[in-house]
Write a protein that holds these residues in place. Structure first.
Motif, PDB file in Angstrom:
ATOM      1  N   ASP A   1       0.814  -1.214   0.000  1.00  0.00           N
ATOM      2  CA  ASP A   1       0.000   0.000   0.000  1.00  0.00           C
ATOM      3  C   ASP A   1       0.851   1.268   0.000  1.00  0.00           C
ATOM      4  O   ASP A   1       0.314   2.372  -0.136  1.00  0.00           O
ATOM      5  N   TYR A   2       2.160   1.118   0.178  1.00  0.00           N
ATOM      6  CA  TYR A   2       3.053   2.275   0.181  1.00  0.00           C
ATOM      7  C   TYR A   2       2.987   2.950  -1.186  1.00  0.00           C
ATOM      8  O   TYR A   2       3.046   2.279  -2.216  1.00  0.00           O
ATOM      9  N   PRO A   3       2.845   4.278  -1.255  1.00  0.00           N
ATOM     10  CA  PRO A   3       2.583   4.950  -2.535  1.00  0.00           C
ATOM     11  C   PRO A   3       3.666   4.807  -3.585  1.00  0.00           C
ATOM     12  O   PRO A   3       3.412   5.009  -4.773  1.00  0.00           O
TER      13      PRO A   3
ATOM     14  N   ARG B   1      14.316   1.156  -8.632  1.00  0.00           N
ATOM     15  CA  ARG B   1      15.433   0.748  -7.771  1.00  0.00           C
ATOM     16  C   ARG B   1      14.992  -0.267  -6.731  1.00  0.00           C
ATOM     17  O   ARG B   1      15.607  -1.319  -6.561  1.00  0.00           O
ATOM     18  N   HIS B   2      13.884   0.044  -6.014  1.00  0.00           N
ATOM     19  CA  HIS B   2      13.423  -0.854  -4.953  1.00  0.00           C
ATOM     20  C   HIS B   2      12.932  -2.189  -5.515  1.00  0.00           C
ATOM     21  O   HIS B   2      13.246  -3.259  -4.978  1.00  0.00           O
ATOM     22  N   ALA B   3      12.121  -2.130  -6.582  1.00  0.00           N
ATOM     23  CA  ALA B   3      11.533  -3.350  -7.140  1.00  0.00           C
ATOM     24  C   ALA B   3      12.605  -4.265  -7.713  1.00  0.00           C
ATOM     25  O   ALA B   3      12.534  -5.497  -7.559  1.00  0.00           O
TER      26      ALA B   3
END
Length: 322
Positions: free
Chosen positions: A92-94, A105-107
């Motif tokens: 749910d983090y935007p 980067r995160h994914a």
């Protein structure tokens, strides 16, 4: 197994892509590992997954199953051209979805962890992100390439003009841009023939069709209905609409001496720009069917007959104008 280059790249991939979406929710982890080993044994070197796959087991579960397969060693990772995707919201983090530089980067790092590898061969945008400029997307991808975390970038579910937009933006940066497009494409759903296939050919993208059997409708659905082995699905209404065409199709497959599923996959392999269809086997038999399709040659008469049963589209604008 036959191999071909992925689009305009020097990368050689099998003409069947092993899709993993069923791994976990539909197919147990041991059976999934067995199918991947069998695919390797028969020369399939192209595996496709996505960070959101996992359904009832949770997003990321399928990548974890593939990662534990690679962790067994024996050259399993080295034998695989590995493709995964990002775009869908993971939490749910935007900023845990879409194609912002932050999410790329995160994914990417999260997929690398789940897949237990240090690089992705083909990193695909699961959908177009209309809110993020291509300058931002390509800068983030360039960084990932420089870091050695990905080798190539691809798209999925893009329109023809999205491909053009992406490639023209990449050109200004002297960057490779997209090398593949993953679209729904089969004998029943042929919309990509209007603009997506021509765009892919013009820009040197390999096309990777998903849902090549249209949810099982092209896999002998009428025969399965007759013998009671068909499972009811969301395609029931579509089945009734297409029943007259499917009757002709299954009869023609029998006339040629192929199963309907083999014929549907073989037809795709005869289409321009198509690199390899994605088959998502739940069982070993379904994998064998996909691999058998590679050896089928269809002559002009057979291809013409299939076009009569399931009419396609002309290239735009001739498809809808003069």
């Amino acid at each position: 197994m036959e191999y071909t280059h992925l689009g305009r790249t020097g990368l050689r991939v099998s003409r069947v892509v092993l899709g993993t979406m069923n791994f976990g929710p539909q197919t147990s982890e041991p059976d999934s590992h067995a199918i991947m080993d069998a695919a390797h044994a028969q020369g399939v070197n192209f595996f496709d997954t996505a960070n959101v796959y996992g359904q009832s087991l949770g997003k990321g579960a399928t990548e974890e199953i593939v990662g534990r397969f690679f962790a067994q060693g024996g050259g399993r990772r080295e034998k695989t051209v590995l493709a995964t995707k990002l775009y869908g919201d993971m939490t749910d983090y935007p900023n845990e979805g879409k194609l912002s530089a932050l999410n790329i980067r995160h994914a990417l790092d999260a997929s690398l962890t789940r897949l237990q590898t240090d690089y992705i061969d083909l990193y695909q945008f699961h959908h177009v992100d209309r809110a993020t400029p291509w300058e931002e997307i390509w800068q983030a991808i360039e960084v990932a390439v420089q870091q050695g975390k990905i080798l190539y970038a691809g798209s999925s579910n893009f329109a023809g003009w999205h491909i053009a937009q992406a490639q023209e933006a990449a050109k200004t940066r002297h960057f490779t841009g997209l090398v593949s497009e993953q679209s729904i494409y089969n004998l029943i759903v042929r919309d990509v023939e209007r603009e997506v296939l021509p765009a892919a050919q013009a820009y040197g993208l390999g096309v990777i069709p998903w849902s090549p059997l249209q949810g099982g409708l092209l896999a002998g659905v009428l025969d399965k209905e007759a013998d009671g082995s068909r499972r009811r699905s969301r395609s029931d209404d579509e089945l009734e609409k297409l029943r007259p065409q499917l009757e002709k199709y299954e009869a023609f497959a029998a006339e040629l001496g192929h199963s309907p599923a083999e014929l549907a996959l073989a037809w795709l392999l005869h289409q321009p720009a198509v690199t390899a269809p994605i088959t998502g086997p739940r069982t070993m038999n379904q994998l064998d069917t996909a691999i058998a399709s590679v050896d089928i040659t269809l002559d002009e008469d057979a291809l013409g007959r299939l076009d009569e049963i399931f009419p396609g589209h002309k290239t735009a604008p001739e498809d809808y104008a003069w």
